[in-house]
Design a protein around this motif. Structure first.
Motif, short mmCIF file in Angstrom:
data_model
loop_
_atom_site.label_atom_id
_atom_site.label_comp_id
_atom_site.label_asym_id
_atom_site.label_seq_id
_atom_site.Cartn_x
_atom_site.Cartn_y
_atom_site.Cartn_z
N LYS A 1 0.83 -1.21 0.00
CA LYS A 1 0.00 0.00 0.00
C LYS A 1 0.86 1.26 0.00
N TYR A 2 0.21 2.37 -0.31
CA TYR A 2 0.88 3.66 -0.39
C TYR A 2 0.26 4.61 0.63
N ILE A 3 1.11 5.37 1.32
CA ILE A 3 0.64 6.37 2.28
C ILE A 3 1.01 7.75 1.76
N LEU A 4 0.06 8.66 1.78
CA LEU A 4 0.32 10.04 1.40
C LEU A 4 -0.41 10.97 2.36
N PRO A 5 -0.05 12.25 2.37
CA PRO A 5 -0.74 13.17 3.28
C PRO A 5 -2.22 13.28 2.94
N GLY A 6 -3.03 13.62 3.94
CA GLY A 6 -4.43 13.93 3.67
C GLY A 6 -4.53 15.02 2.62
N LEU A 7 -5.53 14.91 1.75
CA LEU A 7 -5.69 15.85 0.65
C LEU A 7 -6.30 17.16 1.14
N ILE A 8 -6.02 18.23 0.41
CA ILE A 8 -6.48 19.57 0.76
C ILE A 8 -7.24 20.16 -0.42
N ASP A 9 -8.40 20.75 -0.15
CA ASP A 9 -9.17 21.48 -1.15
C ASP A 9 -9.15 22.95 -0.77
N CYS A 10 -8.52 23.77 -1.59
CA CYS A 10 -8.31 25.18 -1.25
C CYS A 10 -9.50 26.08 -1.60
N HIS A 11 -10.58 25.51 -2.15
CA HIS A 11 -11.72 26.37 -2.50
C HIS A 11 -13.00 25.56 -2.46
N VAL A 12 -13.76 25.70 -1.39
CA VAL A 12 -15.07 25.05 -1.27
C VAL A 12 -16.09 26.05 -0.74
N HIS A 13 -17.36 25.66 -0.87
CA HIS A 13 -18.47 26.39 -0.25
C HIS A 13 -19.33 25.36 0.47
N LEU A 14 -19.08 25.20 1.75
CA LEU A 14 -19.74 24.13 2.51
C LEU A 14 -21.24 24.37 2.69
N VAL A 15 -21.69 25.60 2.57
CA VAL A 15 -23.14 25.85 2.74
C VAL A 15 -23.94 25.40 1.53
N TRP A 16 -23.27 25.18 0.41
CA TRP A 16 -23.96 24.74 -0.81
C TRP A 16 -23.85 23.23 -0.96
N ASN A 17 -24.88 22.62 -1.58
CA ASN A 17 -24.96 21.16 -1.64
C ASN A 17 -24.59 20.57 -2.99
N GLY A 18 -24.11 21.39 -3.93
CA GLY A 18 -23.69 20.85 -5.22
C GLY A 18 -24.84 20.46 -6.14
N SER A 19 -26.05 20.90 -5.84
CA SER A 19 -27.19 20.65 -6.72
C SER A 19 -27.15 21.62 -7.90
N ALA A 20 -28.15 21.57 -8.76
CA ALA A 20 -28.13 22.42 -9.96
C ALA A 20 -28.18 23.91 -9.61
N ASP A 21 -28.84 24.26 -8.51
CA ASP A 21 -28.95 25.67 -8.10
C ASP A 21 -28.88 25.72 -6.57
N PRO A 22 -27.68 25.53 -6.00
CA PRO A 22 -27.57 25.35 -4.55
C PRO A 22 -27.96 26.57 -3.73
N GLN A 23 -27.81 27.78 -4.28
CA GLN A 23 -28.20 28.95 -3.50
C GLN A 23 -29.70 28.98 -3.25
N SER A 24 -30.47 28.49 -4.25
CA SER A 24 -31.93 28.48 -4.08
C SER A 24 -32.35 27.56 -2.94
N VAL A 25 -31.52 26.57 -2.61
CA VAL A 25 -31.83 25.62 -1.53
C VAL A 25 -31.75 26.29 -0.17
N ILE A 26 -30.82 27.25 -0.02
CA ILE A 26 -30.60 27.84 1.31
C ILE A 26 -31.11 29.26 1.46
#
Length: 394
Positions: free
Chosen positions: A57-82
């Protein structure tokens, strides 16, 4: 098991996030949630440790995402959801998205825009140890012009004085960095990605205030004039960078400015007629120049840190791995993509002393995967063992 468990991960091939060479037949010792030793060969002292045999097996550092919006759910129009939801419900949804992200192997995220203090509260609860989740570096509410890009998430500001006041406000609320909207974008009606929004004087005010608190500034910057304004005032990270030309990219390289490309979301935006029609039309115009910009940035040697815009339309967290594939397609080697997602990303976020690589003293955020991502980055999509702060994530 808790972060107090002492671990030895042995017989592993280690991709440490810094060096190009893979450390074969090696072990990692973990104590109190941190890496205490990394060496080749067999560990001499194993009493009191839980052992995980990582043969093959291979071990590497945990991955990092430098740009997310956690309040949005990734649907077609996430702002309308909230848009009609109370903040306390938005906080719960954001935590759900954060936990899902962690279970993909993305152990750190930078959230670049959420209403009020919603994501700041999620960060604080995770940091306290009350709930399991990724490390969250959060900007809180972004600073934008009145009616500007995603104004519904941010503090609308007109003129340097208002920008200064709102920058001070968001830092008082506990933001880890400041997010500014330098140009228009895709996912706000009635504006163009290339248009300038915050002025150079307004951007300068935000940068000045961030410096007083030793904080970085990230800029949503699609159009060339807005990008150049950001570079002139010393913005730390350019998000998207769609219309950056060679001159802008050369300045970024020379200044050490980070580019966070977020290509996956652009491709997703043109993948379905379900997203708002105005966004679909704009996205179709930018996909090609955006990818050309990324290829040129790779050739020039700009510092590129992995970021996805996950949460945005049709881009839930699992599309993180699509971003890695696009970066490889743009000319980055597998090792360069892994570094962009670990050590370079940690430097972009200003957390390189704690995270982003496998070395003694670093937090034990690790992935154990079945096959080498240096042969196929898709191996990171598959089943894996995830360790966060020295504890296994179920």
């Amino acid at each position: 098991m808790s972060a107090n468990t002492k671990w030895i991960l042995k017989n592993a091939s280690i991709i440490d996030g810094i060096n190009d060479e893979v450390l074969e037949n090696s072990f990692i010792k973990i104590e109190n949630g941190k890496i205490s030793d990394v060496q080749q060969g067999e560990p001499s002292q194993t009493e009191g440790y839980e052992i995980i045999d990582c043969t093959g097996k291979y071990i590497l550092p945990g991955l990092i995402d430098c740009h997310v919006h956690l309040v949005w759910n990734g649907s077609a129009d996430p702002q309308s959801v909230i848009k009609n939801e109370e903040n306390d419900r938005i906080v719960l949804e954001a935590y759900k998205h954060a936990l899902y992200t962690l279970k993909l192997g993305v152990t750190t995220v930078r959230d670049l825009g959420a209403p009020d203090r919603t994501v700041l509260h999620v960060r604080n609860v995770i940091d306290s140890g009350l709930l399991l989740g990724p490390t969250i570096i959060a900007s809180g509410a972004p600073i934008c012009m009145t009616g500007g890009h995603v104004y519904y998430l941010g503090y609308e500001s007109d003129g340097p004085d208002e920008v200064r006041k709102h920058t001070r406000k968001v830092l008082k609320e506990g933001a880890d960095l400041v997010k500014v909207m330098a140009t228009g974008g895709i996912y706000t009606k009635g504006e163009e990605p290339g248009s300038v929004q915050l002025t150079i004087e307004e951007l300068s005010a935000a940068k000045e205030e961030a410096l007083k608190k030793n904080k970085k500034v990230a800029a949503h910057a699609d159009g060339l004039e807005g990008i150049m304004n950001c570079l002139e005032v010393g913005i730390d990270t350019i998000e998207h960078g769609i219309y950056a030309d060679r001159q802008a990219l050369e300045i970024m390289k020379n200044q050490g400015t980070f580019l966070v490309p977020t290509m996956a979301v652009m491709r997703q935006l043109i993948s379905s007629p379900d997203i708002p029609a105005y966004a679909l039309e704009k996205a179709k115009q930018v996909v090609e120049p955006h990818f050309s910009m990324l290829k040129e940035a790779v050739q020039i040697g700009v510092k590129i840190a992995t970021g996805t815009d996950c949460g945005s339309p049709l881009t839930p967290p699992r599309f993180y791995f699509d971003e890695l594939a696009i970066m490889h397609e743009a000319g980055m080697s597998e090792m360069e993509v892994i570094k962009a997602s670990t050590s370079v990303a940690a430097e972009c976020l200003g957390i390189e002393n704690q995270l982003g690589s496998i070395s003694p003293g670093k937090v034990a955020d690790l992935l154990i995967v079945d096959s080498s991502p240096l042969n196929d980055l898709n191996s990171l999509r598959g089943d894996k063992l995830i360790m966060k702060n020295g504890a296994l994530v179920n």
